[in-house]
Design a protein around this motif. Structure first.
Motif, mmCIF file in Angstrom:
data_model
loop_
_atom_site.group_PDB
_atom_site.id
_atom_site.type_symbol
_atom_site.label_atom_id
_atom_site.label_comp_id
_atom_site.label_asym_id
_atom_site.label_seq_id
_atom_site.Cartn_x
_atom_site.Cartn_y
_atom_site.Cartn_z
ATOM 1 N N PHE A 1 0.786 -1.139 -0.047
ATOM 2 C CA PHE A 1 0.012 0.093 -0.028
ATOM 3 C C PHE A 1 0.967 1.169 0.026
ATOM 4 O O PHE A 1 0.830 2.292 -0.852
ATOM 5 C CB PHE A 1 -1.051 0.152 1.231
ATOM 6 N N LEU A 2 1.956 1.198 0.801
ATOM 7 C CA LEU A 2 2.700 2.442 0.927
ATOM 8 C C LEU A 2 3.509 2.473 -0.319
ATOM 9 O O LEU A 2 4.108 3.682 -0.684
ATOM 10 C CB LEU A 2 3.472 2.540 2.205
ATOM 11 N N ALA A 3 4.046 1.271 -0.852
ATOM 12 C CA ALA A 3 4.858 1.537 -1.788
ATOM 13 C C ALA A 3 4.373 2.100 -3.197
ATOM 14 O O ALA A 3 4.974 2.750 -4.050
ATOM 15 C CB ALA A 3 5.361 0.003 -2.267
ATOM 16 N N ARG A 4 2.945 1.972 -3.246
ATOM 17 C CA ARG A 4 2.257 2.550 -4.245
ATOM 18 C C ARG A 4 2.261 4.090 -4.063
ATOM 19 O O ARG A 4 2.128 4.868 -4.937
ATOM 20 C CB ARG A 4 0.829 2.263 -4.408
ATOM 21 N N TRP A 5 2.449 4.621 -2.784
ATOM 22 C CA TRP A 5 2.330 6.102 -2.729
ATOM 23 C C TRP A 5 4.008 6.508 -2.153
ATOM 24 O O TRP A 5 4.071 7.509 -1.950
ATOM 25 C CB TRP A 5 1.666 6.502 -1.454
ATOM 26 N N GLY A 6 4.812 5.645 -2.890
ATOM 27 C CA GLY A 6 6.356 6.171 -2.810
ATOM 28 C C GLY A 6 7.045 6.028 -1.641
ATOM 29 O O GLY A 6 8.206 6.779 -1.332
ATOM 30 N N VAL A 7 6.574 5.175 -0.457
ATOM 31 C CA VAL A 7 6.985 5.256 0.883
ATOM 32 C C VAL A 7 7.597 3.674 1.167
ATOM 33 O O VAL A 7 6.864 2.668 0.942
ATOM 34 C CB VAL A 7 6.219 5.766 2.051
ATOM 35 N N GLU A 8 8.805 3.628 1.450
ATOM 36 C CA GLU A 8 9.133 2.420 1.966
ATOM 37 C C GLU A 8 9.248 2.216 3.604
ATOM 38 O O GLU A 8 10.453 2.910 4.300
ATOM 39 C CB GLU A 8 10.627 1.981 1.498
ATOM 40 N N LEU A 9 8.776 1.313 4.224
ATOM 41 C CA LEU A 9 8.990 1.041 5.663
ATOM 42 C C LEU A 9 10.104 0.144 5.955
ATOM 43 O O LEU A 9 10.081 -1.073 5.327
ATOM 44 C CB LEU A 9 7.771 0.483 6.398
ATOM 45 N N GLY A 10 11.297 0.474 6.786
ATOM 46 C CA GLY A 10 12.291 -0.276 6.510
ATOM 47 C C GLY A 10 12.120 -1.536 7.529
ATOM 48 O O GLY A 10 11.406 -1.437 8.324
ATOM 49 N N ASP A 11 12.738 -2.688 7.239
ATOM 50 C CA ASP A 11 12.764 -3.796 7.964
ATOM 51 C C ASP A 11 13.681 -3.791 9.148
ATOM 52 O O ASP A 11 14.832 -4.557 9.002
ATOM 53 C CB ASP A 11 12.792 -4.991 7.067
ATOM 54 N N ASN A 12 13.580 -3.074 10.065
ATOM 55 C CA ASN A 12 14.695 -2.768 10.982
ATOM 56 C C ASN A 12 14.193 -1.926 12.109
ATOM 57 O O ASN A 12 12.895 -1.698 12.315
ATOM 58 C CB ASN A 12 15.900 -1.761 10.317
ATOM 59 N N LEU A 13 14.743 -1.751 13.149
ATOM 60 C CA LEU A 13 14.499 -1.068 14.541
ATOM 61 C C LEU A 13 15.526 0.087 14.690
ATOM 62 O O LEU A 13 16.892 -0.400 14.612
ATOM 63 C CB LEU A 13 14.582 -2.183 15.636
ATOM 64 N N VAL A 14 15.242 1.087 14.568
ATOM 65 C CA VAL A 14 16.125 2.252 14.725
ATOM 66 C C VAL A 14 16.737 2.160 16.427
ATOM 67 O O VAL A 14 15.830 2.347 17.254
ATOM 68 C CB VAL A 14 15.587 3.489 14.414
ATOM 69 N N VAL A 15 17.835 2.235 16.599
ATOM 70 C CA VAL A 15 18.913 2.097 17.834
ATOM 71 C C VAL A 15 19.310 3.555 17.806
ATOM 72 O O VAL A 15 20.033 3.775 17.098
ATOM 73 C CB VAL A 15 19.648 0.775 18.013
ATOM 74 N N GLU A 16 19.207 4.128 18.989
ATOM 75 C CA GLU A 16 19.768 5.454 19.147
ATOM 76 C C GLU A 16 20.763 5.358 20.484
ATOM 77 O O GLU A 16 20.392 5.213 21.391
ATOM 78 C CB GLU A 16 18.683 6.555 19.565
ATOM 79 N N LEU A 17 22.073 5.951 20.185
ATOM 80 C CA LEU A 17 23.265 5.878 21.228
ATOM 81 C C LEU A 17 23.418 7.205 21.826
ATOM 82 O O LEU A 17 24.356 7.655 22.424
ATOM 83 C CB LEU A 17 24.389 5.248 20.737
ATOM 84 N N SER A 18 22.769 8.320 21.276
ATOM 85 C CA SER A 18 22.836 9.567 21.701
ATOM 86 C C SER A 18 22.771 9.631 23.129
ATOM 87 O O SER A 18 21.897 9.079 23.844
ATOM 88 C CB SER A 18 21.892 10.426 21.150
ATOM 89 N N PRO A 19 23.686 10.330 23.873
ATOM 90 C CA PRO A 19 23.611 10.304 25.505
ATOM 91 C C PRO A 19 22.550 11.092 25.930
ATOM 92 O O PRO A 19 22.095 11.286 27.231
ATOM 93 C CB PRO A 19 24.931 11.051 25.699
ATOM 94 N N ILE A 20 21.746 11.784 25.046
ATOM 95 C CA ILE A 20 20.553 12.623 25.530
ATOM 96 C C ILE A 20 19.483 11.638 26.112
ATOM 97 O O ILE A 20 18.986 12.196 27.010
ATOM 98 C CB ILE A 20 20.028 13.499 24.251
ATOM 99 N N GLY A 21 19.480 10.562 25.754
ATOM 100 C CA GLY A 21 18.442 9.724 26.020
ATOM 101 C C GLY A 21 18.619 9.112 27.549
ATOM 102 O O GLY A 21 17.591 9.063 28.219
ATOM 103 N N ARG A 22 19.976 9.283 27.999
ATOM 104 C CA ARG A 22 20.037 8.899 29.335
ATOM 105 C C ARG A 22 19.695 9.900 30.204
ATOM 106 O O ARG A 22 19.054 9.924 31.466
ATOM 107 C CB ARG A 22 21.668 8.508 29.539
ATOM 108 N N LEU A 23 19.545 11.286 29.943
ATOM 109 C CA LEU A 23 19.024 12.228 30.827
ATOM 110 C C LEU A 23 17.513 11.909 30.826
ATOM 111 O O LEU A 23 16.917 12.596 32.086
ATOM 112 C CB LEU A 23 19.424 13.660 30.077
ATOM 113 N N PHE A 24 16.786 11.447 29.878
ATOM 114 C CA PHE A 24 15.481 11.176 30.072
ATOM 115 C C PHE A 24 15.256 9.725 30.584
ATOM 116 O O PHE A 24 13.935 9.311 30.956
ATOM 117 C CB PHE A 24 14.699 11.314 28.708
ATOM 118 N N GLY A 25 16.397 9.051 30.847
ATOM 119 C CA GLY A 25 15.925 7.821 31.523
ATOM 120 C C GLY A 25 15.177 6.656 30.792
ATOM 121 O O GLY A 25 14.541 5.868 31.272
ATOM 122 N N ILE A 26 15.675 6.977 29.385
ATOM 123 C CA ILE A 26 15.223 6.031 28.442
ATOM 124 C C ILE A 26 16.347 5.178 27.870
ATOM 125 O O ILE A 26 17.329 5.735 27.756
ATOM 126 C CB ILE A 26 14.244 6.721 27.298
#
Length: 423
Positions: free
Chosen positions: A220-245
């Motif tokens: 459905f999304l491919a027909r509208w020009g969008v691709e959903l990645g088969d992945n999980l985004v992992v974030e290593l930025s230290p800002i996340g630790r300030l929020f406790g996540i």
């Protein structure tokens, strides 16, 4: 004649007292202030005429002149006070010193009020001792300040005026009725967001329909020009630790120019358990895809599910590297689509965290073709506690209990010694 003068004097005092009380007791009836002041000054002045006539024969011209000067001075002072009061009523200013400007109207509300086309009257039904009454009055004053004559208001005590309450069908205290010539809308709480939403429902014509689709089938999304990645985004930025996540909740601070994100500069949003959202390499004809939000350069899209389950995920050569788009908009003719890499952004757990609520509501406004309502919503009350170290706590305790009383005592002793030495 003397009795009439006395009555005029007392009535004049009552009128002046009513003028002092009016801004507090009946703030919506500002037009009464000038007549009360004028009547009070005239009556007091008239009551002094018999006294002046009698005093003219009993006292000298110089004493009478002093008395007239005193009367003129009083009248001038009252005139200056009246002028300042009138000037402040028409050209009042507010200064909000709270950290997140929670005592000020949001840009969304201000924009809507300045663009009002229909005359709106607000009627608040509050008991005289009800806490929400003052809140509603303050909101009404601010709304009228931006809308001008397009917004009028009054407060009605349903206990004192049950006929008004029955006319509007009021069932509970604290109800606000917004009305135009053709329609009316009820608001149950004196809150800016609810009041503004009530005004929008009252003044907007027609209905907008927004569809929410869970796009797990990718064609459905491919027909509208969008691709959903088969992945999980992992974030290593230290800002996340300030929020406790953890690293599975990317923190977004980078936005692409678009009506949805135009007021989100400096605001953080959280995209929990998100995948990448990217344009397809060959876009279908007539379709435009634009990324909305991107992760930090320290993120990547993990494609190894087993490593994720085992907690040993690390960036591999085949994994897409940050910054990664996690939201995008699609347009074709009149069609509008917004794609998120996660639905958790708008769940109860994360909707009110940081800027998620603004991002989501801005999205809905853009989809409904109501771009003029895209902005940051009213701020919630923010607690700002003061944390003191043990040493600072001792200083704070000793200053009012020991230091200041000691200085006063020492000053008193020194003064006493000097006086005795002088004698």
């Amino acid at each position: 004649m003397r009795r009439i003068a006395d009555w005029a004097f007392y009535l004049g005092l009552i009128a002046l007292a009513a003028a002092v009380i009016q801004p507090f007791a009946l703030p919506a009836q500002g037009r009464l202030w000038w007549p009360l002041v004028g009547a009070g000054v005239v009556l007091v002045a008239l009551s002094a005429l018999p006294w002046l006539a009698a005093a003219r024969h009993k006292i000298g011209g110089r004493t009478l002149s002093y008395g007239l000067n005193a009367v003129v001075s009083i009248v001038l002072v009252l005139g200056v006070i009246g002028f300042v009061e009138a000037l402040s009523a028409k050209h009042s200013a507010r200064l909000d010193l709270t950290e997140n400007k929670r005592r000020s109207l949001s840009p969304q509300t201000i924009q809507m009020l300045k663009g009002l086309k229909d005359d709106v009257n607000a009627v608040g039904f509050f008991r005289s001792d009800q806490p929400g009454k003052r809140v509603a009055e303050d909101l009404f004053k601010q709304y009228a300040g931006y809308a001008g004559k397009k917004f009028t208001w009054k407060i009605v005590d349903p206990d004192s005026d049950p006929g008004q309450a029955r006319r509007y069908g009021i069932e509970s205290y604290g109800t606000i009725v917004l009305e135009t010539k053709a329609r009316s809308e009820k608001v149950l709480d004196p809150e800016e967001e609810k009041l503004t939403n009530g005004l929008l429902k009252l003044t907007r014509e027609g209905k907008r329909i927004v569809y929410v689709v869970h796009a797990a089938v990718k064609r459905f999304l491919a027909r509208w020009g969008v691709e959903l990645g088969d992945n999980l985004v992992v974030e290593l930025s230290p800002i996340g630790r300030l929020f406790g996540i953890g690293p599975e909740v990317p923190i977004i601070q980078q936005y692409e120019p678009h009506p949805i994100t135009r007021d989100l500069a400096g605001i953080t949003t959280l995209f929990p358990l998100t995948r990448t959202v990217t344009p397809v390499k060959a876009l279908p004809a007539g379709i435009n895809v634009q990324p909305l939000a991107k992760t930090s350069p320290e993120s990547w899209g993990e494609t190894d599910r087993q490593a994720l389950e085992q907690g040993t995920a690390k960036p591999d050569p085949q994994d897409p590297k940050g910054p990664l788009p996690v939201a995008a908009v699609v347009t074709k003719d009149k069609a509008r689509i917004v794609v998120y890499g996660t639905s958790n952004l708008a769940t109860n757990q994360f909707l009110n965290v940081q800027g998620n609520r603004d991002f989501f509501l801005n999205t809905v406004s853009w989809l409904a073709e109501e771009e003029d309502q895209i902005t940051v919503r009213p701020k919630d009350t923010k607690q700002t506690p003061i944390f003191l170290s043990a040493q600072q706590g001792r200083v704070v305790a000793l200053l009012p209990l020991v230091v200041l009383p000691g200085l006063v005592l020492a000053g008193g002793i020194v003064t006493l010694i000097r006086r005795r030495a002088a004698n």
